[in-house]
Design a protein around this motif. Structure first.
Motif, PDB file in Angstrom:
ATOM      1  N   PHE A  92      44.427  43.001  38.361  1.00  0.00           N
ATOM      2  CA  PHE A  92      43.331  43.081  37.407  1.00  0.00           C
ATOM      3  C   PHE A  92      42.029  42.621  38.060  1.00  0.00           C
ATOM      4  CE2 PHE A  92      41.059  40.898  33.753  1.00  0.00           C
ATOM      5  CZ  PHE A  92      40.477  42.067  33.289  1.00  0.00           C
ATOM      6  N   ALA A  93      42.071  41.452  38.692  1.00  0.00           N
ATOM      7  CA  ALA A  93      40.863  40.912  39.322  1.00  0.00           C
ATOM      8  C   ALA A  93      40.376  41.840  40.432  1.00  0.00           C
ATOM      9  CB  ALA A  93      41.141  39.518  39.866  1.00  0.00           C
ATOM     10  N   ARG A  94      41.300  42.329  41.239  1.00  0.00           N
ATOM     11  CA  ARG A  94      40.931  43.190  42.368  1.00  0.00           C
ATOM     12  C   ARG A  94      40.308  44.496  41.865  1.00  0.00           C
ATOM     13  NH1 ARG A  94      45.687  43.933  44.438  1.00  0.00           N
ATOM     14  NH2 ARG A  94      45.784  41.941  45.522  1.00  0.00           N
ATOM     15  N   GLU A  95      40.968  45.114  40.902  1.00  0.00           N
ATOM     16  CA  GLU A  95      40.471  46.394  40.379  1.00  0.00           C
ATOM     17  C   GLU A  95      39.115  46.223  39.692  1.00  0.00           C
ATOM     18  OE1 GLU A  95      41.870  49.508  40.647  1.00  0.00           O
ATOM     19  OE2 GLU A  95      43.157  48.481  42.094  1.00  0.00           O
ATOM     20  N   LEU A  96      38.969  45.105  38.996  1.00  0.00           N
ATOM     21  CA  LEU A  96      37.700  44.852  38.312  1.00  0.00           C
ATOM     22  C   LEU A  96      36.579  44.701  39.333  1.00  0.00           C
ATOM     23  CD1 LEU A  96      36.286  44.268  35.628  1.00  0.00           C
ATOM     24  CD2 LEU A  96      36.899  41.866  35.913  1.00  0.00           C
ATOM     25  N   GLN A  97      36.903  43.975  40.390  1.00  0.00           N
ATOM     26  CA  GLN A  97      35.924  43.749  41.451  1.00  0.00           C
ATOM     27  C   GLN A  97      35.516  45.093  42.072  1.00  0.00           C
ATOM     28  OE1 GLN A  97      35.091  40.567  42.116  1.00  0.00           O
ATOM     29  NE2 GLN A  97      34.134  40.589  44.137  1.00  0.00           N
ATOM     30  N   SER A 120      32.496  38.192  39.851  1.00  0.00           N
ATOM     31  CA  SER A 120      32.725  37.536  41.147  1.00  0.00           C
ATOM     32  C   SER A 120      33.423  36.210  40.961  1.00  0.00           C
ATOM     33  CB  SER A 120      31.397  37.281  41.870  1.00  0.00           C
ATOM     34  OG  SER A 120      30.774  38.498  42.148  1.00  0.00           O
ATOM     35  N   SER A 121      32.987  35.492  39.943  1.00  0.00           N
ATOM     36  CA  SER A 121      33.550  34.181  39.691  1.00  0.00           C
ATOM     37  C   SER A 121      35.008  34.298  39.216  1.00  0.00           C
ATOM     38  CB  SER A 121      32.665  33.511  38.646  1.00  0.00           C
ATOM     39  OG  SER A 121      33.321  32.462  38.029  1.00  0.00           O
ATOM     40  N   PHE A 122      35.255  35.266  38.334  1.00  0.00           N
ATOM     41  CA  PHE A 122      36.617  35.478  37.829  1.00  0.00           C
ATOM     42  C   PHE A 122      37.562  35.843  38.978  1.00  0.00           C
ATOM     43  CE2 PHE A 122      39.818  38.560  36.214  1.00  0.00           C
ATOM     44  CZ  PHE A 122      40.515  37.717  35.358  1.00  0.00           C
ATOM     45  N   SER A 123      37.146  36.781  39.793  1.00  0.00           N
ATOM     46  CA  SER A 123      38.002  37.239  40.891  1.00  0.00           C
ATOM     47  C   SER A 123      38.278  36.115  41.874  1.00  0.00           C
ATOM     48  CB  SER A 123      37.346  38.402  41.625  1.00  0.00           C
ATOM     49  OG  SER A 123      37.192  39.472  40.740  1.00  0.00           O
ATOM     50  N   GLY A 127      41.756  34.252  43.212  1.00  0.00           N
ATOM     51  CA  GLY A 127      42.086  34.272  44.641  1.00  0.00           C
ATOM     52  C   GLY A 127      41.772  35.588  45.330  1.00  0.00           C
ATOM     53  N   ILE A 128      40.950  36.413  44.684  1.00  0.00           N
ATOM     54  CA  ILE A 128      40.558  37.675  45.311  1.00  0.00           C
ATOM     55  C   ILE A 128      39.210  37.468  45.988  1.00  0.00           C
ATOM     56  CG2 ILE A 128      40.039  40.128  44.936  1.00  0.00           C
ATOM     57  CD1 ILE A 128      42.927  39.350  44.255  1.00  0.00           C
ATOM     58  N   THR A 129      39.194  37.569  47.290  1.00  0.00           N
ATOM     59  CA  THR A 129      37.921  37.470  48.008  1.00  0.00           C
ATOM     60  C   THR A 129      37.855  38.670  48.943  1.00  0.00           C
ATOM     61  OG1 THR A 129      39.045  36.100  49.597  1.00  0.00           O
ATOM     62  CG2 THR A 129      37.737  34.948  47.942  1.00  0.00           C
TER      63      THR A 129
END
Ligand SMILES: Nc1ncnc2c1ncn2[C@@H]1O[C@H](COP(=O)(O)OP(=O)(O)OP(=O)(O)O)[C@@H](O)[C@H]1O
Ligand SMILES: [Mg+2]
Length: 395
Positions: A92-97, A120-123, A127-129
């Motif tokens: 979810f975080a990766r796709e949103l980013q 950016s903060s959510f991802s 742990g998605i950077t």
């Protein structure tokens, strides 16, 4: 026929050559998009149905509509188990980013800037950077660590940005019944929250027939939050066209007896239509296709289903779970009464509750009504019968 021209597409989530009989859902979603762009409230959708009826391809088609309108869209898939939950959140975080990157050129606009900072903060919190949106994170937004709260921040900030652009954000979740309780509730709550604030955020789900029940368990108001669309086998004329239109485009024609035979064998189920259509293309030497071609295609198609579609589900069951499904198969396509199954297995119904729950969790059966169970896979009972004929001693 020429293999390279085979116009059918049997397989999980493969776009069919001709998407028959789903105009109602497509129109309903078009309307959601149109209303949103006029800043009018709209209710999101949940597609439910048995295995192989075409939920995934329809969900992808709806996503395509939103994409064509330059909405922010994400596509995710629920997965069972603890590891599945972690993976889902990461996805979810990766796709949103990734989806948000398209909007980074608009960061001169205040609501867009805030949305990018929150994403950016959510991802980062998950742990998605490594995918930069070119803005500073906002550590006060979307990073509490509680999915419920963070999703609300996202709905607020992404929703406000999209509203300022007269667009929407849509999260498409396939196999939604496999989400754990907490994730499911968080998304339902987020949808509810968005509706109250008139923010253009939509969760569009697809899943097995037990999904509406799971959603209602998560939040009682879920019932009113979505348009529930049961997706099933095709009406006769749609099933017919699913066979004839793709073949017709490459010069294939059907004798009426051939079409009749294939329609009957497919039961008008999309997956079976593709499998039998594809087999027909392989066995036929010439067109128009005859009743004999169709007969050979049905035999070949069934062999393929018995080697793939069915065992890929059946093999996931333990021996005891298979006994249970064997007992269900006595009722054909069902549904079966849980009490009767218990009688057949010479057990108490209450003692089978856990086994039943495991079969539901594995997505092999569902409960259409209290005290009843049915297969999630169309044709499963016949498959079990065929297997028992082949292996007479296996019980
Ligand atoms: N409306 C349709 N008309 C004709 N064929 C279709 C239609 N919808 C789907 N199909 C075909 O049916 C097959 C199954 O589609 P899909 O994978 O979307 O089903 P599903 O409901 O998601 O199944 P599962 O529950 O196993 O994930 C594919 O081969 C696809 O091409
Ligand atoms: Mg699917």
């Amino acid at each position: 026929m020429e293999a390279a021209l085979n116009p059918y597409s049997p397989g999980s989530g493969l776009q069919p050559p001709f998407l028959a009989g789903r105009e109602g859902e497509i129109e309903a979603f078009d309307l959601v998009v149109a209303r949103t762009e006029l800043s009018r409230p709209a209710r999101s959708m949940v597609l439910t149905g048995l295995r192989g009826v075409g939920k995934t391809v329809l969900l992808n088609r709806l996503r395509g509509i939103a994409e064509n309108h330059n909405w922010l869209t994400i596509r995710l898939e629920g997965r069972p188990g603890k590891a599945g939950t972690q993976e889902f959140r990461k996805d979810f975080a990766r796709e949103l980013q990734i989806a948000s990157r398209r909007f980074s050129a608009l960061k001169g606009k205040e609501p867009v800037l805030q949305f990018l900072r929150t994403v950016s903060s959510f991802s980062a919190g998950i742990g998605i950077t490594g995918i930069s949106l070119g803005v500073e994170r906002d550590p006060m937004r979307g990073a509490s660590g509680s999915l419920d709260i963070d999703l609300r921040d996202l709905v607020d900030d992404v929703g406000a940005a999209m509203r300022s652009l007269r667009k929407g954000v849509a999260v498409f979740i396939d196999e939604m019944q496999d989400l754990d309780d907490e994730t499911l509730s968080a998304f339902v709550t987020a949808q509810h929250y968005a509706g109250q604030r008139e923010l253009p955020f939509f969760v569009v789900g697809a899943g097995l027939p037990n999904l509406p029940g799971r959603l209602a368990e998560a939040r009682s108001y879920a019932e009113r939050l979505f348009q529930y669309r049961p997706i099933g086998k095709l009406a006769r004329n749609d099933a017919e066209e699913s066979f004839t239109v793709p073949a017709g485009r490459v010069g294939g024609k059907f004798e009426p007896s051939a079409l009749e035979r294939l329609l009957k064998a497919s039961g008008h189920y999309p997956y079976f239509i593709q499998e039998f259509g594809s087999a027909l293309w392989e066995v036929a030497i010439d067109t128009p296709f005859t009743g004999e071609d169709a007969e050979a295609a049905v035999a070949a198609g069934l062999r393929r289903l018995d080697a793939g579609f069915f065992p890929s589900r059946w093999d996931r069951a333990t021996p005891r779970e298979r006994d249970y499904m064997n007992a269900m198969a006595k009722d054909g396509e069902g549904p079966s009464g849980t009490g009767e199954i218990a009688d057949r297995l010479a057990r108490k119904a209450t003692s089978l509750g856990k086994l039943r729950a495991e079969l539901v969790a594995k997505g092999l059966i569902y409960s259409p009504e209290y005290g009843q169970v049915a297969f999630t896979v169309p044709g499963m009972a016949d498959f079990i019968e065929r297997q028992n004929l082949e292996l007479p001693n296996s019980g």
